[in-house]
Design a protein around this motif. Structure first.
Motif, PDB file in Angstrom:
ATOM      1  N   ALA A  80      76.800  10.524  26.042  1.00 35.65           N
ATOM      2  CA  ALA A  80      77.698  10.467  24.885  1.00 35.65           C
ATOM      3  C   ALA A  80      79.143  10.255  25.302  1.00 35.65           C
ATOM      4  CB  ALA A  80      77.570  11.750  24.076  1.00 35.65           C
ATOM      5  N   GLU A  81      79.554  10.885  26.381  1.00 31.74           N
ATOM      6  CA  GLU A  81      80.939  10.748  26.849  1.00 31.74           C
ATOM      7  C   GLU A  81      81.211   9.357  27.409  1.00 31.74           C
ATOM      8  OE1 GLU A  81      81.399  13.924  29.618  1.00 31.74           O
ATOM      9  OE2 GLU A  81      81.460  15.479  28.055  1.00 31.74           O
ATOM     10  N   ARG A  82      80.249   8.804  28.106  1.00 31.12           N
ATOM     11  CA  ARG A  82      80.443   7.487  28.718  1.00 31.12           C
ATOM     12  C   ARG A  82      80.197   6.341  27.757  1.00 31.12           C
ATOM     13  NH1 ARG A  82      76.961   6.127  32.443  1.00 31.12           N
ATOM     14  NH2 ARG A  82      75.529   7.888  32.401  1.00 31.12           N
ATOM     15  N   LYS A  83      79.385   6.607  26.725  1.00 33.23           N
ATOM     16  CA  LYS A  83      79.012   5.560  25.772  1.00 33.23           C
ATOM     17  C   LYS A  83      79.171   6.118  24.362  1.00 33.23           C
ATOM     18  CE  LYS A  83      75.490   4.622  29.216  1.00 33.23           C
ATOM     19  NZ  LYS A  83      74.045   4.582  29.496  1.00 33.23           N
ATOM     20  N   PRO A  84      80.388   6.249  23.885  1.00 32.87           N
ATOM     21  CA  PRO A  84      80.643   6.945  22.610  1.00 32.87           C
ATOM     22  C   PRO A  84      80.008   6.307  21.381  1.00 32.87           C
ATOM     23  CG  PRO A  84      82.622   5.835  23.418  1.00 32.87           C
ATOM     24  CD  PRO A  84      81.635   5.787  24.527  1.00 32.87           C
ATOM     25  N   ALA A 115      68.970  21.134  30.912  1.00 39.68           N
ATOM     26  CA  ALA A 115      69.040  19.930  31.743  1.00 39.68           C
ATOM     27  C   ALA A 115      69.164  18.673  30.891  1.00 39.68           C
ATOM     28  CB  ALA A 115      67.798  19.845  32.630  1.00 39.68           C
ATOM     29  N   PHE A 116      68.428  18.625  29.800  1.00 36.46           N
ATOM     30  CA  PHE A 116      68.469  17.455  28.934  1.00 36.46           C
ATOM     31  C   PHE A 116      69.831  17.316  28.259  1.00 36.46           C
ATOM     32  CE2 PHE A 116      67.522  15.000  25.081  1.00 36.46           C
ATOM     33  CZ  PHE A 116      66.850  13.923  25.636  1.00 36.46           C
ATOM     34  N   LEU A 117      70.407  18.438  27.831  1.00 39.01           N
ATOM     35  CA  LEU A 117      71.716  18.380  27.173  1.00 39.01           C
ATOM     36  C   LEU A 117      72.807  17.928  28.135  1.00 39.01           C
ATOM     37  CD1 LEU A 117      71.641  21.462  24.791  1.00 39.01           C
ATOM     38  CD2 LEU A 117      71.696  19.032  24.159  1.00 39.01           C
ATOM     39  N   VAL A 118      72.703  18.281  29.396  1.00 41.53           N
ATOM     40  CA  VAL A 118      73.663  17.781  30.385  1.00 41.53           C
ATOM     41  C   VAL A 118      73.619  16.264  30.416  1.00 41.53           C
ATOM     42  CG1 VAL A 118      74.151  17.610  32.858  1.00 41.53           C
ATOM     43  CG2 VAL A 118      73.712  19.840  31.826  1.00 41.53           C
ATOM     44  N   GLN A 119      72.409  15.713  30.436  1.00 36.50           N
ATOM     45  CA  GLN A 119      72.262  14.261  30.453  1.00 36.50           C
ATOM     46  C   GLN A 119      72.754  13.625  29.155  1.00 36.50           C
ATOM     47  OE1 GLN A 119      71.276  12.420  33.041  1.00 36.50           O
ATOM     48  NE2 GLN A 119      71.023  14.247  34.296  1.00 36.50           N
ATOM     49  N   ALA A 120      72.413  14.231  28.027  1.00 33.24           N
ATOM     50  CA  ALA A 120      72.820  13.678  26.729  1.00 33.24           C
ATOM     51  C   ALA A 120      74.333  13.690  26.570  1.00 33.24           C
ATOM     52  CB  ALA A 120      72.160  14.467  25.600  1.00 33.24           C
ATOM     53  N   LYS A 121      74.970  14.774  26.979  1.00 30.19           N
ATOM     54  CA  LYS A 121      76.425  14.862  26.887  1.00 30.19           C
ATOM     55  C   LYS A 121      77.097  13.819  27.775  1.00 30.19           C
ATOM     56  CE  LYS A 121      76.503  19.786  25.708  1.00 30.19           C
ATOM     57  NZ  LYS A 121      76.769  21.164  26.209  1.00 30.19           N
TER      58      LYS A 121
END
Length: 199
Positions: free
Chosen positions: A169-173, A160-166
């Motif tokens: 990262a994608e929206r705010k590179p 669940a945390f990695l979904v949020q982190a990814k």
């Protein structure tokens, strides 16, 4: 000393209430485990710190990952810090203490901070590192680790945390989470001993 008991203050109780209202169980338990790691480590190596400040920072440090407080322009730790500042103002904390709370939350994803320079930020960094990726987990006894996870189960935290982190990262590179993802952090999160069958 009961390492699982929060400070006895209105702000501490309100921070827990906010987490119950706005975070999913897997994220709430992450915050509660992180507080447990932080207080155990502080007691073991004798780090004097502000218990209420640490507790509130630990409870609110990931609010920027939740839908109501997600920012499309700010890094999630900065968004969390802004929400925490507003919370602290409502709790009656003065301007300096509000600023300290925000500072501790932002620092948890920054460069390592020494306990001498900033004990609360140091403790939050140690605790979050242990809970998210298993960094420094060997500091804690197997019995204590088992007690923490039993009290506050993982509930699929890593995935669940990695979904949020990814997503961050994608929206705010250019954010800190994106830098961690580029550095292979996701593999370390997935390999956290806390999520292995032996635990």
């Amino acid at each position: 000393m009961d390492l699982f008991t929060p400070p006895d203050s209105k702000a501490s109780a309100a921070a827990l209430e906010v987490c119950h209202r706005y975070t999913q169980p897997w994220l709430l338990n992450h915050s509660l485990r992180s507080y447990s790691w932080a207080t155990a480590y502080a007691a073991d190596v004798d780090i004097a710190h502000d218990g209420e400040l640490l507790y509130v920072a630990t409870l609110l440090h990931d609010l920027g990952l939740t839908a109501p407080f997600d920012s499309h322009t700010l890094q999630f730790e900065e968004a969390s810090a802004h929400v925490a500042w507003v919370f602290a103002a409502g709790a009656g904390w003065g301007p300096e203490r509000r600023a300290r709370l925000a500072e501790v939350i932002v620092a948890h994803l920054g460069d390592d901070v020494s306990a001498d320079d900033d004990p609360e930020s140091h403790l939050l960094q140690v605790a979050v590192g242990a809970d998210v990726s298993g960094r420094g987990l060997e500091r804690f006894s197997e019995r204590f680790v088992a007690d923490v996870v039993e009290r506050f189960p993982r509930l699929g935290f890593a995935d669940a945390f990695l979904v949020q982190a990814k997503d961050q990262a994608e929206r705010k590179p250019h954010c800190a989470a994106a830098g961690l993802m580029r550095d292979g952090w996701a593999d370390r999160v997935s390999a956290n001993p806390l999520d292995q069958p032996s635990r």
